[in-house]
Design a protein around this motif. Sequence first.
Motif, PDB file in Angstrom:
ATOM      1  N   PHE A  17       0.619  -1.864  -0.561  1.00 46.79           N
ATOM      2  CA  PHE A  17      -0.075  -0.516  -0.017  1.00 46.79           C
ATOM      3  C   PHE A  17       0.527   1.422   0.054  1.00 46.79           C
ATOM      4  O   PHE A  17       0.656   2.068  -0.867  1.00 46.79           O
ATOM      5  CB  PHE A  17      -1.073   0.506   1.093  1.00 46.79           C
ATOM      6  N   LEU A  18       2.346   0.988   1.004  1.00 51.56           N
ATOM      7  CA  LEU A  18       3.260   2.329   0.980  1.00 51.56           C
ATOM      8  C   LEU A  18       3.606   2.635  -0.224  1.00 51.56           C
ATOM      9  O   LEU A  18       3.782   3.349  -0.787  1.00 51.56           O
ATOM     10  CB  LEU A  18       3.564   2.129   2.040  1.00 51.56           C
ATOM     11  N   GLU A  19       3.915   1.459  -1.160  1.00 46.90           N
ATOM     12  CA  GLU A  19       5.184   1.725  -2.024  1.00 46.90           C
ATOM     13  C   GLU A  19       3.642   2.057  -3.826  1.00 46.90           C
ATOM     14  O   GLU A  19       3.879   2.982  -4.271  1.00 46.90           O
ATOM     15  CB  GLU A  19       5.323  -0.030  -2.526  1.00 46.90           C
ATOM     16  N   ASN A  20       2.178   1.877  -3.481  1.00 50.29           N
ATOM     17  CA  ASN A  20       1.714   2.066  -4.412  1.00 50.29           C
ATOM     18  C   ASN A  20       1.304   3.687  -3.987  1.00 50.29           C
ATOM     19  O   ASN A  20       0.853   4.095  -4.762  1.00 50.29           O
ATOM     20  CB  ASN A  20       0.214   1.838  -4.310  1.00 50.29           C
ATOM     21  N   LEU A  21       1.278   4.677  -2.191  1.00 53.46           N
ATOM     22  CA  LEU A  21       1.043   5.453  -2.308  1.00 53.46           C
ATOM     23  C   LEU A  21       2.546   6.703  -3.187  1.00 53.46           C
ATOM     24  O   LEU A  21       2.126   7.310  -3.438  1.00 53.46           O
ATOM     25  CB  LEU A  21       1.169   6.032  -1.249  1.00 53.46           C
ATOM     26  N   GLY A  22       3.595   6.173  -3.334  1.00 60.53           N
ATOM     27  CA  GLY A  22       4.536   6.712  -3.191  1.00 60.53           C
ATOM     28  C   GLY A  22       4.866   6.843  -4.530  1.00 60.53           C
ATOM     29  O   GLY A  22       5.259   7.204  -5.245  1.00 60.53           O
ATOM     30  N   GLN A  23       3.890   5.484  -5.503  1.00 61.36           N
ATOM     31  CA  GLN A  23       3.822   6.114  -7.520  1.00 61.36           C
ATOM     32  C   GLN A  23       2.627   6.376  -8.035  1.00 61.36           C
ATOM     33  O   GLN A  23       2.984   7.517  -8.667  1.00 61.36           O
ATOM     34  CB  GLN A  23       3.366   4.863  -7.661  1.00 61.36           C
ATOM     35  N   LEU A  24       2.248   7.477  -6.647  1.00 63.85           N
ATOM     36  CA  LEU A  24       1.130   8.495  -7.064  1.00 63.85           C
ATOM     37  C   LEU A  24       1.561   9.567  -5.880  1.00 63.85           C
ATOM     38  O   LEU A  24       0.529  10.198  -6.676  1.00 63.85           O
ATOM     39  CB  LEU A  24      -0.092   7.997  -5.785  1.00 63.85           C
ATOM     40  N   ASN A  25       3.335   9.310  -5.971  1.00 63.20           N
ATOM     41  CA  ASN A  25       3.632  10.875  -5.253  1.00 63.20           C
ATOM     42  C   ASN A  25       2.880  11.347  -3.918  1.00 63.20           C
ATOM     43  O   ASN A  25       2.749  12.573  -4.160  1.00 63.20           O
ATOM     44  CB  ASN A  25       3.423  11.849  -6.549  1.00 63.20           C
ATOM     45  N   LEU A  26       2.137  10.063  -3.544  1.00 56.47           N
ATOM     46  CA  LEU A  26       1.895  10.806  -1.674  1.00 56.47           C
ATOM     47  C   LEU A  26       3.043  10.102  -0.853  1.00 56.47           C
ATOM     48  O   LEU A  26       3.328   8.696  -1.053  1.00 56.47           O
ATOM     49  CB  LEU A  26       0.300   9.933  -1.436  1.00 56.47           C
ATOM     50  N   SER A  27       2.069  10.360   0.318  1.00 54.74           N
ATOM     51  CA  SER A  27       3.272   9.734   1.052  1.00 54.74           C
ATOM     52  C   SER A  27       2.334   9.427   2.486  1.00 54.74           C
ATOM     53  O   SER A  27       1.597  10.559   2.659  1.00 54.74           O
ATOM     54  CB  SER A  27       4.717  10.407   1.477  1.00 54.74           C
ATOM     55  N   LEU A  28       2.453   8.491   3.173  1.00 53.03           N
ATOM     56  CA  LEU A  28       1.533   8.965   4.831  1.00 53.03           C
ATOM     57  C   LEU A  28       2.693   9.036   5.850  1.00 53.03           C
ATOM     58  O   LEU A  28       3.814   8.071   5.753  1.00 53.03           O
ATOM     59  CB  LEU A  28       1.075   7.439   4.601  1.00 53.03           C
TER      60      LEU A  28
END
Length: 547
Positions: A6-17
């Motif tokens: 999930f975190l890796e997918n966020l990174g591909q969207l230029n998002l971070s948690l």
Amino acid sequence: MAIEEFLENLGQLNLSLVVKENTLVLRGEKGKLGESEIELIRKDKLIIDFIKENKSALINHLKEKPVDAFSSKLTGKLDVIYALSPLQEGVLFHSLYDDQAGAYIIQFSCDLFDLHVAHFRRCWEYLLRKHTVLRTSFNYKELSVPVQCVYKQVRMPLDEQDWTTWSAADQKDRLAAFLQDDRKRGFDFNNPPLMRVNLFRLAAGHHRMVWTIHHLICDGWSMPVLMSELLQCYENLMAGKGNPVYEREDQYQDYIRYISSRDSYEEESFWRSYLSGITGPSLLPFAGVRTFQHKSANTVHRKSLYLEPATTLLLQNYVKAHHITPNTLIQGVWAYLLSSYTATDNVVYGVTVSGRPATLSAMEQRVGMYINTLPLCTRVTGDLLIADWLREIQREHNHAREYQYTSLREVQQWKGIEGDFFDSILAFENFPVGEELFRNWHLKAANVEVEERTNYTLELTVTWKDALTIVFRYDEAIMAADYVELIMGHFEGILHQIVNDPALTISQLEILTPSERSQLLTGFNGLQADYPLHRSFIALFEEQVLA
């Protein structure tokens, strides 16, 4: 779906948690969520659903050795990771907020003659090895707080272009365009160094250098330090001696360690007491919209107030006679004007302090972002003698300097003021920005220019040598040039009044210039009219109402 996936997918969207105060916070590419990113999250319901269903697991995962996880991606490249200084935090925030405005980017330009480019490049590489802050990146997305990372090795971007086929006029136009584009280009904070050098060959044996550096890694005092070391290195290479030898690497983390050790409770107590008389922000009434979106790199201008050496000598004699510093005199004049413009007795504005702890070794030769912006506040009371009031400002400011490492953001939070605390800042410069270039070096330099910008509506930069010069930098999209001219006239008039009559009280100062007084008393009252003397004002008023 696993948490890592999930975190890796966020990174591909230029998002971070990230975790902040035990709460999950979504961040975008620039540390905040833009409109397009918010719309993306709304459309992709899986993101919010997964976060809600796995909140505790995500918090525990992100909290578990986050620095180790981050640094493992850069194994072998990094020397150390540590926090930002208070002012670095503010500068990084404003730089990310509006990366097109060019704020906090310094451009140092000068002509160089008979330059040995290969030696010149080696000198810049030497500086990168000596000063850790020049090899530093600023990473703000990966962890819950921004950190700076010192790389073991980086290369200096140095580009040379041949402009000898262009006419002098074309060279001038091309250089102006380059400076504008160069400022807009900014820096990638994740990739050091946050500086670059461009060399433009204008004629045989004649280059124009543009050294661009971000304020995150350099303050005003650091620039002549770097120039001196660069020229000394060049001198050695020209003499066949090789690079100079330094005994110890200049480590900026020494400063971060020092300010982290200070008593935060004592600092909070002082600032709450110091600002107790301030009930709201001190904002210039001349200014328009102050949001960062309205600031533009193309609308920042400057005007200079220059006082002749004879007048400066009178000011120098005044400060000596009354046991105050030149800085205090200028601070007092701006406090008085700000009080007059805002119609309030208690005013606050920003001042810059060196931020260089005397307890750290070789402090004057260190390079980094040491300066800080502090609030200067004072009560402008009319019955005080000006000299007594100025001594009070000096005493209180000297006390405030004991707490000069405090974050302005924290000070404002303690005071409970949201938005802009003040929109003017005063800096008293006592460092030789260009003087090192004019010693008897092998490398000859001329025509030094330094351009830098902050996010404040009005910046007053003071230099006091044989003559006093005050540079007023302002954004014309926010404040009209006419208002700056008005302020300059008032500033000069108040200075003259103070030195010409040391026995003045604050209430006896006259803010209006002679031309302004004449305009108010005569120019605006030049209408001649005949009135019927046998009728009262009330009768005439009633007649006009009924007409």
